[in-house]
Design an enzyme around this catalytic site. Structure first.
Site, PDB file in Angstrom:
ATOM      1  N   THR A  53      -3.817   6.323   2.346  1.00 28.08           N
ATOM      2  CA  THR A  53      -4.014   7.715   2.747  1.00 28.08           C
ATOM      3  C   THR A  53      -4.665   8.508   1.613  1.00 28.08           C
ATOM      4  OG1 THR A  53      -1.896   7.449   3.918  1.00 28.08           O
ATOM      5  CG2 THR A  53      -2.979   9.571   4.111  1.00 28.08           C
ATOM      6  N   GLU A  76       0.863  -1.186   0.000  1.00 27.11           N
ATOM      7  CA  GLU A  76       0.000   0.000   0.000  1.00 27.11           C
ATOM      8  C   GLU A  76       0.899   1.235   0.000  1.00 27.11           C
ATOM      9  OE1 GLU A  76      -2.631   2.346   3.309  1.00 27.11           O
ATOM     10  OE2 GLU A  76      -2.863   0.157   3.263  1.00 27.11           O
ATOM     11  N   LYS A  89     -11.098  -1.453   6.910  1.00 27.95           N
ATOM     12  CA  LYS A  89      -9.837  -1.243   7.614  1.00 27.95           C
ATOM     13  C   LYS A  89     -10.150  -0.743   9.029  1.00 27.95           C
ATOM     14  CE  LYS A  89      -6.023   2.093   7.524  1.00 27.95           C
ATOM     15  NZ  LYS A  89      -5.354   3.125   6.716  1.00 27.95           N
TER      16      LYS A  89
END
Length: 206
Positions: free
Chosen positions: A69, A43, A129
């Site tokens: 993000t 990621e 998440k």
């Protein structure tokens, strides 16, 4: 790669390396160390300056690349066009979900409450998440799966070699790890990050 194939790889992988570099070169080195250590999902966070360069540098690697993000739909689209196969954000955002659904890309939003998780499900998120996971214990997954047995959770934040197996045993479909890699790289360079990645994969396979 189709959406269900990406989701299958994420759940088979069990470990996602969350890469935050102070610059693109550091992020590339961290990513390659993770891959060499056997972590097959990366990621790349948009806090890394010039993250586009990192996507380009890893394009030929045998790794599942995602974007992290991601705070808005414009960034989500940029990430997808750069090659991201999944999109992660620290929060749930309806517009990001819409963009990801449009392109057939899994969206993994950060959620902490049942309300947030249900809303994310309604907008097509297949994996939630749990972030920051260090605010919770692994038993939280069982508590969520009581009323929401179909929710698949990927804890991120505070995952380490000592607790990764606790989270996976509690029902996590995968975990996100990151800060440990940065610390290993800062202390011992590339080889130390490779070795730590190997240890994470060994722990996840137990």
């Amino acid at each position: 790669m189709l959406k269900h194939e990406v989701l299958s790889r994420l759940t088979e992988t069990k470990v996602v390396a969350v890469i935050r570099g102070s610059n693109a070169e550091e992020a590339i080195a961290l990513s390659k160390a993770a891959v060499q250590g056997g972590i097959p999902a990366i990621e790349l966070t948009y806090t890394t300056p010039h993250v586009q360069k990192v996507f380009e540098a890893l394009a030929e690697e045998d790794v599942l690349l995602g974007a992290g993000t991601v705070l808005d739909p414009e960034t989500a689209r940029h990430a997808i066009l750069a090659g991201a196969k999944f999109v992660v954000s620290p929060h749930f955002n309806e517009e990001i979900a819409t963009v990801c659904n449009r392109y057939g890309i899994p969206y993994l939003p950060g959620c902490m409450t049942i309300r947030e998780m249900v809303k994310a499900l309604e907008f097509g998120s297949d994996i939630i998440k749990l972030f920051p996971a260090n605010n919770f214990t692994p038993s939280f997954i069982k508590s969520v799966n009581g009323p929401l047995p179909h929710v698949r959770i990927m804890p991120t934040g505070g995952i380490n070699l000592n607790n990764i197996q606790d989270w996976l045993s509690a029902g996590a479909v995968a975990v996100g790890i990151g800060s440990d890699l940065n610390k290993a790289y800062a202390a011992g360079g590339f080889d130390a990050a490779v070795e730590l990645s190997r240890k994470y994969m060994q722990q996840s396979a137990q």
